[in-house]
Design an enzyme around this catalytic site. Structure first.
Site, PDB file in Angstrom:
ATOM      1  N   CYS A 176       0.856  -1.196   0.000  1.00 57.63           N
ATOM      2  CA  CYS A 176       0.000   0.000   0.000  1.00 57.63           C
ATOM      3  C   CYS A 176       0.889   1.242   0.000  1.00 57.63           C
ATOM      4  CB  CYS A 176      -0.883  -0.056   1.239  1.00 57.63           C
ATOM      5  SG  CYS A 176      -1.866   1.416   1.542  1.00 57.63           S
ATOM      6  N   HIS A 177       0.327   2.337  -0.460  1.00 57.66           N
ATOM      7  CA  HIS A 177       1.059   3.606  -0.424  1.00 57.66           C
ATOM      8  C   HIS A 177       1.550   3.912   0.997  1.00 57.66           C
ATOM      9  CE1 HIS A 177       1.744   7.772  -1.994  1.00 57.66           C
ATOM     10  NE2 HIS A 177       1.750   7.994  -0.691  1.00 57.66           N
ATOM     11  N   THR A 178       0.806   3.478   1.994  1.00 57.90           N
ATOM     12  CA  THR A 178       1.184   3.787   3.380  1.00 57.90           C
ATOM     13  C   THR A 178       2.478   3.067   3.780  1.00 57.90           C
ATOM     14  OG1 THR A 178      -1.155   4.104   3.856  1.00 57.90           O
ATOM     15  CG2 THR A 178       0.305   3.899   5.749  1.00 57.90           C
ATOM     16  N   HIS A 214       0.753  -4.344   5.558  1.00 57.43           N
ATOM     17  CA  HIS A 214      -0.503  -4.415   6.318  1.00 57.43           C
ATOM     18  C   HIS A 214      -1.670  -4.789   5.414  1.00 57.43           C
ATOM     19  CE1 HIS A 214      -0.314  -0.404   4.584  1.00 57.43           C
ATOM     20  NE2 HIS A 214      -1.634  -0.367   4.684  1.00 57.43           N
ATOM     21  N   GLU A 215      -1.361  -5.466   4.272  1.00 55.17           N
ATOM     22  CA  GLU A 215      -2.427  -5.845   3.328  1.00 55.17           C
ATOM     23  C   GLU A 215      -2.259  -7.333   3.031  1.00 55.17           C
ATOM     24  OE1 GLU A 215      -4.122  -2.537   0.340  1.00 55.17           O
ATOM     25  OE2 GLU A 215      -2.561  -3.733  -0.592  1.00 55.17           O
ATOM     26  N   CYS A 239     -12.598  -5.180  19.010  1.00 52.41           N
ATOM     27  CA  CYS A 239     -12.646  -5.965  20.253  1.00 52.41           C
ATOM     28  C   CYS A 239     -14.072  -6.174  20.734  1.00 52.41           C
ATOM     29  CB  CYS A 239     -11.806  -5.294  21.339  1.00 52.41           C
ATOM     30  SG  CYS A 239     -12.576  -3.809  22.058  1.00 52.41           S
ATOM     31  N   CYS A 246     -14.522  -2.094  23.707  1.00 56.59           N
ATOM     32  CA  CYS A 246     -14.105  -0.729  24.051  1.00 56.59           C
ATOM     33  C   CYS A 246     -15.239   0.253  23.706  1.00 56.59           C
ATOM     34  CB  CYS A 246     -12.806  -0.363  23.330  1.00 56.59           C
ATOM     35  SG  CYS A 246     -12.975  -0.065  21.574  1.00 56.59           S
ATOM     36  N   CYS A 254     -15.832   0.450  19.958  1.00 61.24           N
ATOM     37  CA  CYS A 254     -16.532  -0.705  19.376  1.00 61.24           C
ATOM     38  C   CYS A 254     -18.001  -0.710  19.768  1.00 61.24           C
ATOM     39  CB  CYS A 254     -15.872  -2.012  19.815  1.00 61.24           C
ATOM     40  SG  CYS A 254     -14.350  -2.367  18.921  1.00 61.24           S
ATOM     41  N   CYS A 268     -11.638   0.983  16.815  1.00 57.60           N
ATOM     42  CA  CYS A 268     -11.359   0.222  18.049  1.00 57.60           C
ATOM     43  C   CYS A 268     -10.026   0.709  18.633  1.00 57.60           C
ATOM     44  CB  CYS A 268     -11.264  -1.267  17.741  1.00 57.60           C
ATOM     45  SG  CYS A 268     -10.732  -2.242  19.169  1.00 57.60           S
ATOM     46  N   ARG A 328      -4.516   0.309  20.400  1.00 55.53           N
ATOM     47  CA  ARG A 328      -3.960   1.336  19.509  1.00 55.53           C
ATOM     48  C   ARG A 328      -2.638   1.906  20.026  1.00 55.53           C
ATOM     49  NH1 ARG A 328      -1.588   3.860  16.682  1.00 55.53           N
ATOM     50  NH2 ARG A 328      -2.150   5.289  14.996  1.00 55.53           N
ATOM     51  N   CYS A 341      -6.687  -3.598   3.145  1.00 56.19           N
ATOM     52  CA  CYS A 341      -6.540  -2.134   3.237  1.00 56.19           C
ATOM     53  C   CYS A 341      -7.176  -1.383   2.064  1.00 56.19           C
ATOM     54  CB  CYS A 341      -5.091  -1.702   3.421  1.00 56.19           C
ATOM     55  SG  CYS A 341      -5.005   0.095   3.688  1.00 56.19           S
ATOM     56  N   ARG A 384      -1.763  -2.079  -7.506  1.00 58.72           N
ATOM     57  CA  ARG A 384      -1.292  -2.940  -6.433  1.00 58.72           C
ATOM     58  C   ARG A 384      -0.320  -3.998  -6.972  1.00 58.72           C
ATOM     59  NH1 ARG A 384      -2.277   0.497  -3.216  1.00 58.72           N
ATOM     60  NH2 ARG A 384      -3.394   0.192  -1.256  1.00 58.72           N
TER      61      ARG A 384
HETATM   62  N1  LIG Z   1      -7.316   6.473   5.584  1.00 62.49           N
HETATM   63  C1  LIG Z   1      -7.049   5.206   5.346  1.00 62.49           C
HETATM   64  O1  LIG Z   1      -7.587   4.311   5.988  1.00 62.49           O
HETATM   65  C2  LIG Z   1      -6.102   4.848   4.256  1.00 62.49           C
HETATM   66  C3  LIG Z   1      -6.013   3.522   3.807  1.00 62.49           C
HETATM   67  C4  LIG Z   1      -5.169   3.239   2.721  1.00 62.49           C
HETATM   68  C5  LIG Z   1      -4.420   4.237   2.141  1.00 62.49           C
HETATM   69  N2  LIG Z   1      -4.522   5.496   2.637  1.00 62.49           N
HETATM   70  C6  LIG Z   1      -3.797   6.603   2.011  1.00 62.49           C
HETATM   71  O2  LIG Z   1      -4.543   6.928   0.846  1.00 62.49           O
HETATM   72  C7  LIG Z   1      -3.681   7.491  -0.146  1.00 62.49           C
HETATM   73  C8  LIG Z   1      -3.817   6.724  -1.441  1.00 62.49           C
HETATM   74  O3  LIG Z   1      -3.330   5.413  -1.312  1.00 62.49           O
HETATM   75  P1  LIG Z   1      -3.055   4.516  -2.628  1.00 62.49           P
HETATM   76  O4  LIG Z   1      -2.467   3.244  -2.140  1.00 62.49           O
HETATM   77  O5  LIG Z   1      -4.263   4.514  -3.510  1.00 62.49           O
HETATM   78  O6  LIG Z   1      -1.916   5.425  -3.287  1.00 62.49           O
HETATM   79  P2  LIG Z   1      -1.268   5.465  -4.750  1.00 62.49           P
HETATM   80  O7  LIG Z   1       0.077   6.028  -4.567  1.00 62.49           O
HETATM   81  O8  LIG Z   1      -1.432   4.152  -5.433  1.00 62.49           O
HETATM   82  O9  LIG Z   1      -2.183   6.505  -5.548  1.00 62.49           O
HETATM   83  C9  LIG Z   1      -2.086   7.888  -5.392  1.00 62.49           C
HETATM   84  C10 LIG Z   1      -2.556   8.549  -6.679  1.00 62.49           C
HETATM   85  O10 LIG Z   1      -2.566   9.955  -6.478  1.00 62.49           O
HETATM   86  C11 LIG Z   1      -2.083  10.575  -7.661  1.00 62.49           C
HETATM   87  N3  LIG Z   1      -1.606  11.916  -7.328  1.00 62.49           N
HETATM   88  C12 LIG Z   1      -0.424  12.272  -6.743  1.00 62.49           C
HETATM   89  N4  LIG Z   1      -0.365  13.601  -6.601  1.00 62.49           N
HETATM   90  C13 LIG Z   1      -1.510  14.107  -7.109  1.00 62.49           C
HETATM   91  C14 LIG Z   1      -2.042  15.421  -7.263  1.00 62.49           C
HETATM   92  N5  LIG Z   1      -1.368  16.487  -6.835  1.00 62.49           N
HETATM   93  N6  LIG Z   1      -3.250  15.571  -7.834  1.00 62.49           N
HETATM   94  C15 LIG Z   1      -3.950  14.490  -8.260  1.00 62.49           C
HETATM   95  N7  LIG Z   1      -3.505  13.221  -8.146  1.00 62.49           N
HETATM   96  C16 LIG Z   1      -2.312  13.025  -7.577  1.00 62.49           C
HETATM   97  C17 LIG Z   1      -1.000   9.633  -8.167  1.00 62.49           C
HETATM   98  O11 LIG Z   1      -0.723   9.859  -9.535  1.00 62.49           O
HETATM   99  C18 LIG Z   1      -1.647   8.276  -7.894  1.00 62.49           C
HETATM  100  O12 LIG Z   1      -2.427   7.855  -8.994  1.00 62.49           O
HETATM  101  C19 LIG Z   1      -2.280   7.450   0.481  1.00 62.49           C
HETATM  102  O13 LIG Z   1      -2.056   8.679   1.127  1.00 62.49           O
HETATM  103  C20 LIG Z   1      -2.399   6.347   1.505  1.00 62.49           C
HETATM  104  O14 LIG Z   1      -1.424   6.480   2.506  1.00 62.49           O
HETATM  105  C21 LIG Z   1      -5.332   5.823   3.652  1.00 62.49           C
HETATM  106  N1  LIG Z   2       0.923   7.055  11.516  1.00 60.69           N
HETATM  107  C1  LIG Z   2       0.352   8.223  10.892  1.00 60.69           C
HETATM  108  C2  LIG Z   2      -1.121   8.002  10.569  1.00 60.69           C
HETATM  109  C3  LIG Z   2      -1.333   6.918   9.603  1.00 60.69           C
HETATM  110  C4  LIG Z   2      -2.797   6.765   9.277  1.00 60.69           C
HETATM  111  O1  LIG Z   2      -3.576   7.729   9.243  1.00 60.69           O
HETATM  112  N2  LIG Z   2      -3.193   5.565   9.019  1.00 60.69           N
HETATM  113  C5  LIG Z   2      -4.528   5.266   8.552  1.00 60.69           C
HETATM  114  C6  LIG Z   2      -4.449   3.985   7.814  1.00 60.69           C
HETATM  115  S1  LIG Z   2      -3.425   4.069   6.413  1.00 60.69           S
HETATM  116  C7  LIG Z   2      -3.583   2.543   5.759  1.00 60.69           C
HETATM  117  O2  LIG Z   2      -2.948   2.475   4.587  1.00 60.69           O
HETATM  118  C8  LIG Z   2      -5.518   5.001   9.686  1.00 60.69           C
HETATM  119  O3  LIG Z   2      -6.463   4.277   9.548  1.00 60.69           O
HETATM  120  N3  LIG Z   2      -5.326   5.592  10.781  1.00 60.69           N
HETATM  121  C9  LIG Z   2      -6.114   5.342  11.960  1.00 60.69           C
HETATM  122  C10 LIG Z   2      -5.195   4.959  13.074  1.00 60.69           C
HETATM  123  O4  LIG Z   2      -3.987   4.818  12.814  1.00 60.69           O
HETATM  124  O5  LIG Z   2      -5.685   4.777  14.199  1.00 60.69           O
HETATM  125  C11 LIG Z   2       0.477   9.446  11.779  1.00 60.69           C
HETATM  126  O6  LIG Z   2       0.891   9.289  12.935  1.00 60.69           O
HETATM  127  O7  LIG Z   2       0.165  10.533  11.280  1.00 60.69           O
HETATM  128 ZN   LIG Z   3      -2.880   0.701   3.497  1.00 58.99          ZN
HETATM  129 ZN   LIG Z   4     -12.639  -2.102  20.493  1.00 53.49          ZN
END
Ligand SMILES: NC(=O)c1ccc[n+]([C@@H]2O[C@H](COP(=O)([O-])OP(=O)(O)OC[C@H]3O[C@@H](n4cnc5c(N)ncnc54)[C@H](O)[C@@H]3O)[C@@H](O)[C@H]2O)c1
Ligand SMILES: N[C@@H](CCC(=O)N[C@@H](CSCO)C(=O)NCC(=O)O)C(=O)O
Ligand SMILES: [Zn+2]
Ligand SMILES: [Zn+2]
Length: 378
Positions: free
Chosen positions: A47-49, A69-70, A99, A102, A105, A113, A117, A176, A372
Site C-alpha cells: 500500500c502507499h502507506t 498491512h495488506e 474488540c 471498548c 466498538c 477500536c 492502539r 486495506c 497494487r
Molecule cells: N485512511 C485510510 O484508511 C487509508 C487507507 C489506505 C491508504 N490510505 C492513504 O490513501 C492514499 C492513497 O493510497 P493509494 O495506495 O491509492 O496510493 P497510490 O500512490 O497508489 O495513488 C495515489 C494517486 O494519487 C495521484 N496523485 C499524486 N499527486 C496528485 C495530485 N497532486 N493531484 C492528483 N492526483 C495526484 C498519483 O498519480 C496516484 O495515482 C495514500 O495517502 C495512503 O497512505 C489511507
Molecule cells: N501514523 C500516521 C497516521 C497513519 C494513518 O492515518 N493511518 C490510517 C491507515 S493508512 C492505511 O494504509 C488510519 O487508519 N489511521 C487510523 C489509526 O492509525 O488509528 C500518523 O501518525 O500521522
Molecule cells: Zn494501506
Molecule cells: Zn474495540
C-alpha cells in the site's frame, strides 16, 4: 514436525532504516502469547502507506521494523485464551481491530477500536514486547500486522476469519486499499443515488471509491489525477469524466470543478495525502451541503487549512480510516462480495512478485505504472 510453541525461522523483508531498500533476512518469530495468533502469511499487497512510512515521514515510523498491512494467510498457532480462530483458519489481519468491548466498538458511530492502539503505534504487541528478532536485534511490528514476513504474530482481535475458499492472492487486498476507498463512499459519506462525486488521486484507494460511487448510482463521477494513464483506468471502475489538474496550470482546480458542475460536487474524496489537494477537495464541494472526505495520509508536520467561511456556508469536512468498516465483521462480507463478482479486486493487481523482489514492488509504485503489486510469500 509441529511448530506450535516454538520459535519459527522464516524470511521477512526488514526495513532497517528509513529511505533504504528492504532487506530480505532470516528472522525469528516467537510463539503467540495469550490473546495472540501466529499466522503464515501467503500474500500481501503493498500500500502507499508502506511506502510513506518507509520514506521516513510517518511520525509513528519506527525502525528496524517489518512493514506490510495488506496480507492474508493461515493460522499456524494460537496463544492462551484465543477462542475465535484456530490453526488452519483462513484470515485477513486488520490494522484496525474490533474488540467489541471498548467505547469505540460499542458505538455505532466509528470503527476505530482503541483497545490496542497505543501499543500498536509503538510497534509492539499489547504486552509491550515484540515477537520478531533478527541478527540479535529486536524488530518493531507495523500497524499491528507486519505482513512482509512469512510468519507474523497479531492480536486475536485483529483477525477477520474469512471463507477458506477465497483466493488469498486476491483478497489480501481487502486488508486495506480497496476496502478503504469503497467504504469511505458507502459508510463515511453514504453517497446517494444521483449524487455528483469527485475523487482526487486514482490509485487503488481512489479507484475503489469510484467503484463505490458507481454502485451507489452517482450520476457524475469525476476522477482527478496528474497521471494521464489513469484516465482509462478510472473509466473501467466507473468514472464519467477525467480531469488532469496539469491541464489548468493557471486556475485552482476547485474553481474548474465548480464551473464544470454548476456550483460544486455533492461529495469529494482526497486519496493522495496532499494537504493542498485536501483544501481543493473541500472547496470543490457544493455550498450548503457538499461533503469532503479525507482518506490520504499526510506526512509529519503537515496541516490542512481553509477559510472557515467554507464550513460556515455548509460544506462538511470528514475523514475516514479503513473506510469506516468495523473490521472483523465486515472484511468477511467484503470477501463474499468479491467472490460473488460484486466487488472489483483483481482489476487492481498490476504486478506480482516473489518476496525476494519486494523492492521491485516499491519501484513499480514510484514509477506511477502500478496500482497494487501482490507479493507472494508462500
Ligand atoms: N485512511 C485510510 O484508511 C487509508 C487507507 C489506505 C491508504 N490510505 C492513504 O490513501 C492514499 C492513497 O493510497 P493509494 O495506495 O491509492 O496510493 P497510490 O500512490 O497508489 O495513488 C495515489 C494517486 O494519487 C495521484 N496523485 C499524486 N499527486 C496528485 C495530485 N497532486 N493531484 C492528483 N492526483 C495526484 C498519483 O498519480 C496516484 O495515482 C495514500 O495517502 C495512503 O497512505 C489511507
Ligand atoms: N501514523 C500516521 C497516521 C497513519 C494513518 O492515518 N493511518 C490510517 C491507515 S493508512 C492505511 O494504509 C488510519 O487508519 N489511521 C487510523 C489509526 O492509525 O488509528 C500518523 O501518525 O500521522
Ligand atoms: Zn494501506
Ligand atoms: Zn474495540
Amino acid at each position: 514436525m509441529s511448530t506450535v510453541g516454538k520459535d519459527i525461522e522464516c524470511y521477512a523483508a526488514v526495513a532497517w532504516e528509513a529511505k533504504k531498500p528492504l532487506s530480505i533476512e532470516k528472522v525469528t518469530v516467537s510463539p503467540p502469547k495469550a490473546g495472540e495468533v501466529r499466522i503464515r502469511i501467503q500474500y500481501t499487497g503493498v500500500c502507499h502507506t508502506d511506502q510513506y512510512t518507509l520514506s521516513g515521514i510517518d511520525p509513528e515510523g519506527l525502525f528496524p521494523c517489518i512493514l506490510g498491512h495488506e496480507g492474508a494467510g493461515i493460522v499456524e498457532s494460537v496463544g492462551d485464551g484465543v477462542t475465535s480462530v484456530q490453526p488452519g483458519d483462513t484470515v485477513i489481519p486488520c490494522y484496525i481491530p474490533q474488540c467489541n468491548d471498548c467505547k469505540f466498538c460499542r458505538s455505532s458511530k466509528t470503527n476505530l477500536c482503541s483497545k490496542i492502539r497505543n501499543t500498536q503505534g509503538k510497534g509492539v504487541m499489547p504486552d509491550g514486547t515484540s515477537r520478531f528478532t533478527c541478527k540479535g536485534k529486536t524488530l518493531f511490528h507495523f500497524m499491528g500486522v507486519s505482513a512482509f514476513s512469512q510468519y507474523t504474530v497479531v492480536a486475536e482481535i485483529s483477525l477477520a476469519k474469512i471463507n477458506p475458499k477465497a483466493p488469498l492472492k486476491s483478497v489480501c487486498l481487502l486488508g486495506c486499499g480497496i476496502s478503504t476507498g469503497y467504504g469511505a463512499v458507502l459508510n463515511t459519506a453514504n453517497v446517494e443515488k444521483d449524487s455528483t462525486v469527485a475523487v482526487f488521486g486514482l490509485g487503488t484507494v481512489g479507484l475503489a471509491a469510484i467503484f463505490g460511487a458507481k454502485k451507489r448510482g452517482a450520476k457524475e463521477i469525476i476522477g482527478i489525477d496528474i497521471n494521464t494513464k489513469k484516465e482509462s483506468l478510472a473509466k473501467k471502475f466507473g468514472s464519467t469524466r477525467f480531469v488532469n489538474p496539469k491541464d489548468y496550470p493557471d486556475r485552482p482546480i476547485q474553481d474548474v470543478l465548480i464551473e464544470m458542475t454548476d456550483g460544486g460536487l455533492d461529495y469529494t474524496f482526497e486519496c493522495v495525502g496532499n494537504v493542498q489537494l485536501m483544501r481543493s477537495a473541500l472547496e470543490a464541494c457544493h455550498k450548503g451541503w457538499g461533503t469532503s472526505v479525507i482518506i490520504g495520509v499526510a506526512g509529519s508536520g503537515q496541516e490542512i487549512s481553509t477559510r472557515p467561511f467554507q464550513l460556515v456556508t455548509g460544506r462538511v469536512w470528514k475523514g475516514s480510516a479503513f473506510g469506516g468498516w468495523k473490521s472483523r465483521e465486515s472484511v468477511p462480507k467484503l470477501v463474499e462480495e468479491y467472490m460473488a463478482s460484486e466487488l472489483m479486486v483483481d482489476e487492481h493487481i498490476t504486478h506480482r512478485v516473489g518476496i525476494d523482489d519486494i523492492n521491485k514492488a516499491f519501484d513499480y509504485l514510484h514509477s506511477g505504472d502500478a496500482l497494487r503489486v501482490v507479493v507472494d510469500l508462500s
